[in-house]
Design a protein around this motif. Structure first.
Motif, PDB file in Angstrom:
ATOM      1  N   ASN A 141      12.614  -5.049 -58.099  1.00 40.49           N
ATOM      2  CA  ASN A 141      13.564  -5.700 -59.012  1.00 40.49           C
ATOM      3  C   ASN A 141      14.962  -5.866 -58.423  1.00 40.49           C
ATOM      4  N   GLY A 142      15.013  -6.093 -57.110  1.00 39.14           N
ATOM      5  CA  GLY A 142      16.294  -6.354 -56.471  1.00 39.14           C
ATOM      6  C   GLY A 142      17.150  -5.137 -56.210  1.00 39.14           C
ATOM      7  N   LYS A 143      16.665  -3.927 -56.527  1.00 38.59           N
ATOM      8  CA  LYS A 143      17.451  -2.713 -56.320  1.00 38.59           C
ATOM      9  C   LYS A 143      17.404  -2.279 -54.855  1.00 38.59           C
ATOM     10  N   VAL A 144      18.499  -1.690 -54.384  1.00 35.11           N
ATOM     11  CA  VAL A 144      18.509  -1.146 -53.035  1.00 35.11           C
ATOM     12  C   VAL A 144      17.984   0.279 -53.075  1.00 35.11           C
TER      13      VAL A 144
ATOM     14  N   VAL B  25       7.742   6.330 -54.973  1.00 37.42           N
ATOM     15  CA  VAL B  25       6.319   5.954 -54.918  1.00 37.42           C
ATOM     16  C   VAL B  25       6.156   4.679 -54.103  1.00 37.42           C
ATOM     17  N   LEU B  26       7.001   3.679 -54.366  1.00 33.49           N
ATOM     18  CA  LEU B  26       6.940   2.431 -53.609  1.00 33.49           C
ATOM     19  C   LEU B  26       7.203   2.675 -52.127  1.00 33.49           C
ATOM     20  N   ALA B  27       8.217   3.466 -51.799  1.00 35.57           N
ATOM     21  CA  ALA B  27       8.553   3.727 -50.390  1.00 35.57           C
ATOM     22  C   ALA B  27       7.394   4.395 -49.668  1.00 35.57           C
ATOM     23  N   ALA B  28       6.719   5.343 -50.338  1.00 28.41           N
ATOM     24  CA  ALA B  28       5.561   6.003 -49.730  1.00 28.41           C
ATOM     25  C   ALA B  28       4.444   4.998 -49.489  1.00 28.41           C
TER      26      ALA B  28
ATOM     27  N   ALA C 254      14.455   6.291 -49.278  1.00 27.60           N
ATOM     28  CA  ALA C 254      14.296   6.044 -47.842  1.00 27.60           C
ATOM     29  C   ALA C 254      13.648   7.244 -47.168  1.00 27.60           C
ATOM     30  N   GLY C 255      14.020   8.443 -47.598  1.00 26.77           N
ATOM     31  CA  GLY C 255      13.419   9.646 -47.043  1.00 26.77           C
ATOM     32  C   GLY C 255      11.936   9.738 -47.311  1.00 26.77           C
ATOM     33  N   ALA C 256      11.489   9.233 -48.467  1.00 26.32           N
ATOM     34  CA  ALA C 256      10.063   9.228 -48.777  1.00 26.32           C
ATOM     35  C   ALA C 256       9.305   8.363 -47.783  1.00 26.32           C
ATOM     36  N   TYR C 257       9.891   7.217 -47.426  1.00 26.04           N
ATOM     37  CA  TYR C 257       9.260   6.351 -46.404  1.00 26.04           C
ATOM     38  C   TYR C 257       9.185   7.089 -45.074  1.00 26.04           C
ATOM     39  N   ALA C 258      10.298   7.650 -44.640  1.00 25.97           N
ATOM     40  CA  ALA C 258      10.345   8.306 -43.329  1.00 25.97           C
ATOM     41  C   ALA C 258       9.395   9.497 -43.263  1.00 25.97           C
ATOM     42  N   ALA C 259       9.314  10.260 -44.344  1.00 27.22           N
ATOM     43  CA  ALA C 259       8.453  11.445 -44.352  1.00 27.22           C
ATOM     44  C   ALA C 259       6.993  11.061 -44.200  1.00 27.22           C
TER      45      ALA C 259
ATOM     46  N   PHE D  27      14.632  -2.959 -43.949  1.00 32.24           N
ATOM     47  CA  PHE D  27      13.828  -2.171 -44.879  1.00 32.24           C
ATOM     48  C   PHE D  27      14.257  -2.441 -46.319  1.00 32.24           C
ATOM     49  N   THR D  28      15.563  -2.505 -46.535  1.00 28.21           N
ATOM     50  CA  THR D  28      16.081  -2.748 -47.876  1.00 28.21           C
ATOM     51  C   THR D  28      15.627  -4.097 -48.412  1.00 28.21           C
ATOM     52  N   ALA D  29      15.607  -5.107 -47.563  1.00 29.73           N
ATOM     53  CA  ALA D  29      15.153  -6.420 -48.014  1.00 29.73           C
ATOM     54  C   ALA D  29      13.702  -6.372 -48.471  1.00 29.73           C
ATOM     55  N   ARG D  30      12.858  -5.672 -47.714  1.00 24.11           N
ATOM     56  CA  ARG D  30      11.447  -5.531 -48.105  1.00 24.11           C
ATOM     57  C   ARG D  30      11.309  -4.751 -49.402  1.00 24.11           C
ATOM     58  N   PHE D  31      12.046  -3.661 -49.498  1.00 24.98           N
ATOM     59  CA  PHE D  31      11.987  -2.788 -50.672  1.00 24.98           C
ATOM     60  C   PHE D  31      12.476  -3.524 -51.917  1.00 24.98           C
TER      61      PHE D  31
END
Length: 403
Positions: free
Chosen positions: A296-299, A48-51, A305-310, A287-291
């Motif tokens: 909560n610090g999770k990678v 959800v966050l990545a989208a 990542a696929g949700a972002y790209a899609a 991207f990981t740093a932003r995410f």
């Protein structure tokens, strides 16, 4: 004065028309996921966050265009997921549905989206049937599927001496498909299945299944299990001293969130096949740093990542197609145009809806003090032609129609 007034009126009308076109009805994106169950860590709230991040990046370049991201929890039930999907496309104006970890739910949603002529980008489900006999002109499969997850590691393990296999498989669409695909790869490589057992989704006790596998004396105990199921089964395999001995316990669908849960002490040496890793290059690290800052610090996992790209590529294609609601037109545009996003780079989408990008094989290692999530050591990059099921072998009607 009359010319100046007419010019001003014309200019104002053009600006107003452009503003109206920009502001139009919002593009609505529904993230249909498992928000609290066994798939929540690998996709769930992180997807959800990545989208939302992809939508925010799009709005930054198109400030007048509204994009809304909503979410729903399918609870790993096909009927629940279908009900949400129907409501979204029939009454709530959702243009795109993404994610859907759980292959049974994903296959049901794909049919609903096709009938409603919206777009479905599968970033969570992994059944190869989505680009096989049940392919759809409205669906694109972003996450790697059971064919890749089964074939790449199975062939590698047989080459390393793992000739006899026992499968402990989830008793639903994903597990059956994974075991079937892996068995084909195993037998074609000269290996043999000596037994198998199915376990119910989200069970907490794997003892009887693992003891059957141990008694088989198979070289490889293959866990066709995903996420929480894989983690729990692997922990119990350690308790039964199944790891580190003559038998090798392997997971066919492993994500970095699973390794974090297990710790490298348990998972060290495990083989992982996937199409994305947070520490792959400068773009994935950025991207990981932003995410991570917002999670909560999770990678991010490869599914997140696929949700972002899609979403990123859907919005670009919808712009070019001049529609977000005509799913067939948008997917056709996605197949015709180069798909390029900041974290996967360039990829292509085949006639069957299979998105292809490089696939990697890693082994799990101990992290460094500076990077606690640096858990993968590269083994090889799998050529695209080898990493995905050949187009002609999937029995997708869209491929037949294109000939």
């Amino acid at each position: 004065m009359r010319w100046s007034g007419l010019a001003a009126f014309t200019l104002g009308l053009a600006v107003a028309t452009a503003a109206a076109a920009q502001s139009g009805p919002p593009i609505r994106i529904g993230v249909l996921s498992d928000l609290g169950g066994g798939f929540a860590d690998v996709s769930g709230p992180g997807s959800v966050l990545a989208a939302k991040m992809a939508a925010e990046d799009y709005r930054a370049k198109h400030p007048g265009r509204a994009v809304e991201v909503i979410s729903g929890d399918h609870q790993n039930k096909a009927d629940v997921g279908s009900t949400i999907a129907r409501r979204w496309v029939d009454t709530e104006g959702v243009d795109l549905i993404i994610d859907v970890p759980n292959s049974a739910v994903a296959l049901a949603v794909s049919e609903i989206v096709k009938n409603a002529n919206r777009t479905f980008l599968v970033t969570g489900g992994v059944s190869s049937a989505l680009t096989g006999a049940q392919c759809s002109p409205n669906t694109v499969h972003y996450s790697i599927d059971t064919w890749t997850m089964a074939n790449v590691p199975t062939q590698a393990l047989v080459q390393q001496g793992g000739k006899t296999w026992f499968y402990v498989s989830a008793d639903y669409a994903f597990g059956h498909d994974m075991q079937r695909q892996s068995t084909r790869a195993l037998e074609s490589a000269g290996g043999k299945v000596v037994g198998s057992v199915n376990y119910p989704l989200n069970t907490m006790d794997y003892s009887s299944f693992l003891l059957q596998a141990q008694a088989s004396r198979a070289d490889v105990i293959a866990l066709a299990a995903a996420n929480g199921d894989f983690v729990n089964a692997m922990k119990q395999a350690v308790e039964f001293n199944l790891t580190g001995g003559e038998q090798k316990v392997v997971g066919l669908a492993v994500y970095i969130s699973d390794i974090v849960s297990l710790t490298s002490k348990v998972a060290k040496g495990a083989v992982v096949t996937n199409n994305w890793y947070w520490d792959l290059n400068d773009e994935t690290r950025e991207f990981t740093a932003r995410f991570s800052k917002r999670f909560n610090g999770k990678v991010p996992t490869s599914l997140q990542a696929g949700a972002y790209a899609a979403v990123y590529n859907f919005l670009a294609a919808a712009d070019e197609a001049k529609t977000s609601s005509d799913g067939r037109a948008v997917v056709a545009k996605m197949k015709a145009r180069p798909n390029l996003d900041p974290i996967f780079g360039e990829s292509t989408i085949r006639a069957d809806g299979r998105r292809t990008s490089p696939v990697y094989v890693w082994s799990v290692k101990d992290p460094t003090p500076e990077k606690k999530f640096d858990l993968y050591q590269p083994i090889r990059t799998v050529p695209v032609a080898e990493a995905y099921r050949p187009l002609a072998e999937g029995n997708c009607p869209l491929v037949t129609a294109a000939k």
